[in-house]
Write a protein that holds these residues in place. Structure first.
Motif, PDB file in Angstrom:
ATOM      1  N   UNK A 188       0.814  -1.209   0.000  1.00 38.75           N
ATOM      2  CA  UNK A 188       0.000   0.000   0.000  1.00 38.75           C
ATOM      3  C   UNK A 188       0.853   1.266   0.000  1.00 38.75           C
ATOM      4  N   UNK A 189       1.998   1.189  -0.677  1.00 40.61           N
ATOM      5  CA  UNK A 189       2.936   2.296  -0.692  1.00 40.61           C
ATOM      6  C   UNK A 189       2.344   3.544  -1.347  1.00 40.61           C
ATOM      7  N   UNK A 190       1.339   3.376  -2.228  1.00 43.30           N
ATOM      8  CA  UNK A 190       0.711   4.509  -2.899  1.00 43.30           C
ATOM      9  C   UNK A 190      -0.642   4.871  -2.295  1.00 43.30           C
ATOM     10  N   UNK A 191      -0.918   4.412  -1.081  1.00 38.68           N
ATOM     11  CA  UNK A 191      -2.244   4.612  -0.479  1.00 38.68           C
ATOM     12  C   UNK A 191      -2.641   6.085  -0.413  1.00 38.68           C
ATOM     13  N   UNK A 192      -1.689   6.968  -0.099  1.00 44.16           N
ATOM     14  CA  UNK A 192      -2.013   8.397  -0.007  1.00 44.16           C
ATOM     15  C   UNK A 192      -2.322   9.005  -1.366  1.00 44.16           C
ATOM     16  N   UNK A 193      -1.859   8.361  -2.435  1.00 47.34           N
ATOM     17  CA  UNK A 193      -2.085   8.897  -3.779  1.00 47.34           C
ATOM     18  C   UNK A 193      -3.310   8.249  -4.399  1.00 47.34           C
ATOM     19  N   UNK A 194      -4.425   8.361  -3.692  1.00 40.08           N
ATOM     20  CA  UNK A 194      -5.735   7.924  -4.171  1.00 40.08           C
ATOM     21  C   UNK A 194      -6.536   9.185  -4.445  1.00 40.08           C
ATOM     22  N   UNK A 195      -6.797   9.456  -5.733  1.00 38.65           N
ATOM     23  CA  UNK A 195      -7.277  10.780  -6.114  1.00 38.65           C
ATOM     24  C   UNK A 195      -8.738  11.033  -5.794  1.00 38.65           C
ATOM     25  N   UNK A 205       0.158  16.047  -8.377  1.00 36.09           N
ATOM     26  CA  UNK A 205       0.076  14.822  -9.179  1.00 36.09           C
ATOM     27  C   UNK A 205      -1.273  14.737  -9.885  1.00 36.09           C
ATOM     28  N   UNK A 206      -2.340  15.123  -9.185  1.00 42.52           N
ATOM     29  CA  UNK A 206      -3.670  15.080  -9.810  1.00 42.52           C
ATOM     30  C   UNK A 206      -3.703  15.951 -11.064  1.00 42.52           C
ATOM     31  N   UNK A 207      -3.171  17.155 -10.981  1.00 39.60           N
ATOM     32  CA  UNK A 207      -3.156  18.055 -12.129  1.00 39.60           C
ATOM     33  C   UNK A 207      -2.313  17.485 -13.268  1.00 39.60           C
TER      34      UNK A 207
END
Length: 392
Positions: A204-211, A295-297
């Motif tokens: 879950x290394x990308x858990x914070x990067x859930x848009x 990252x979202x942009x």
């Protein structure tokens, strides 16, 4: 002496990383724009660096407890509760590791025996299959499909399980596809995981990067929580890749078994990195949110650009990668990346670096500035016009 004859069979059978091949080629050329690295382009926030520097200046340069600083483990538990609604005990359930990669390695070694099968979801991160092989287990692949947004379905999971299946290693949000599993998706899998006593190693290394803020861990389901080993760390969300600091959260029996391996091969994670991580967990939410918005942009910009120039890609729900389909060119993934690098000096990663299920796709990272992405898209558009003209 033939040194190769003395190498471990496991090591001889492991293929070199498909990512490194293109990095090495790109490094030999001038003027290359790389969209290949899965690493934040942000500096580690200053308050984190300052805390680590102060720990060194204060003489806190000794081994920590094998499991990591208790203060850090307590912060990890508070963080998991605050952000993801997961309850863990800092003494019984948490081990601090040298990056998420070490956590995955010791998780596999702690739970599988030679001959056990471990389910992997392709396309998948390049280290998973070698990790399973080095643990003496057998990789069993499920090919995720673009039409399902690279999610795992209950039917696919059930069909892959045999009497030798011991564990499943998953990664959502996904590297390389950006695919996500939400609560309803996992809900369909829970009865299967429970029925077969399947151990789930969840990266879950990308858990914070859930848009869409829809991140869900399989550990959020009480009926299987004790079967789930959560892997996470500070590399992606906190821009701390070079610090090599990760952690795992698991049932006490699993955690202590993994700590046993950890104490013999590592002793303890770097102390300065641990002090920096404590500061990040306590006061880093704003920086994490700001990086996520950037990252979202970038995601929105690059997805629009690739679809416009004829390389269709779904909208990723997490991480910082897109996985465009390059089949319209008639080239293989490797051919596309090699030709693009040679003709336009843009480096991407072929989908086959993440398993044969990645053929026909490329991985593109948007952990780069809008300016770099814009310049790369202009070059890729020139490249695509050439192939569209030749096909016409």
């Amino acid at each position: 002496m033939n040194h190769k004859e003395y190498l471990s069979r496991h090591v001889q059978e492991i293929k070199p990383s498909g990512i490194r091949k293109f990095f090495d080629l790109a490094n030999e050329m001038e003027g290359v724009i790389s969209l290949g690295v899965g690493e934040p382009d942000f500096d580690t926030p200053w308050h984190i660096r300052e805390a680590a520097i102060y720990s060194i200046e204060s003489g806190k340069t000794f081994y920590t407890a094998n499991q990591g600083l208790l203060e850090l483990r307590k912060e990890i538990c508070r963080y998991q509760k605050r952000r993801f609604h997961l309850d863990y005990d800092p003494i019984k359930n948490v081990v601090v590791t040298c990056g998420g990669s070490e956590a995955i390695d010791i998780a596999l070694r702690a739970v599988v025996d030679p001959g056990d099968e471990v389910i992997l979801l392709q396309p998948c991160y390049v280290a998973y299959e070698p990790g399973v092989q080095l643990a003496g287990a057998i990789p069993k692949f499920i090919e995720l499909k673009e039409e399902n947004h690279f999610k795992l379905t209950a039917a696919e999971l059930e069909a892959a399980i045999t009497d030798k299946t011991k564990a499943m290693l998953i990664n959502f949000p996904s590297n390389p596809t950006g695919g996500m599993m939400n609560y309803d998706d996992y809900k369909e899998l829970v009865p299967i995981i429970k029925k077969h006593n399947l151990i789930v190693i969840s990266d879950e290394i990308y858990a914070e990067l859930s848009y869409d803020d829809a991140f869900c861990s399989p550990a959020n389901f009480p009926e299987i929580k004790d079967q789930v080993i959560v892997i996470s760390g500070f590399s992606k969300a906190f821009a701390m890749t070079g610090w090599r600091l990760g952690y795992l959260c698991a049932h006490e029996v699993f955690a202590m078994a993994m700590n046993k391996i950890h104490q013999y091969i590592i002793m303890s994670a770097p102390s300065a990195a641990q002090y920096g991580a404590i500061e990040g967990l306590r006061h880093g939410d704003q920086h994490v949110a700001e990086m996520k918005e950037a990252y979202r942009q970038r995601r929105n910009y690059i997805v629009k650009g690739f679809n416009r120039i004829g390389l269709p890609t779904h909208m990723p729900e997490g991480a910082f990668y897109i996985f465009p389909c390059i089949k319209p060119t008639g080239l293989t993934s490797d051919e596309f990346c090699e030709e693009l690098l040679k003709e336009q000096k843009v480096a991407c990663v072929p989908g086959t670096a993440f398993g044969q299920a990645g053929e026909g796709y490329i991985r593109v990272s948007y952990a780069y500035s809008i300016e770099e992405i814009r310049a790369a898209l202009a070059r890729i558009e020139i490249f695509m016009k050439k192939y569209q003209k030749e096909k016409a």
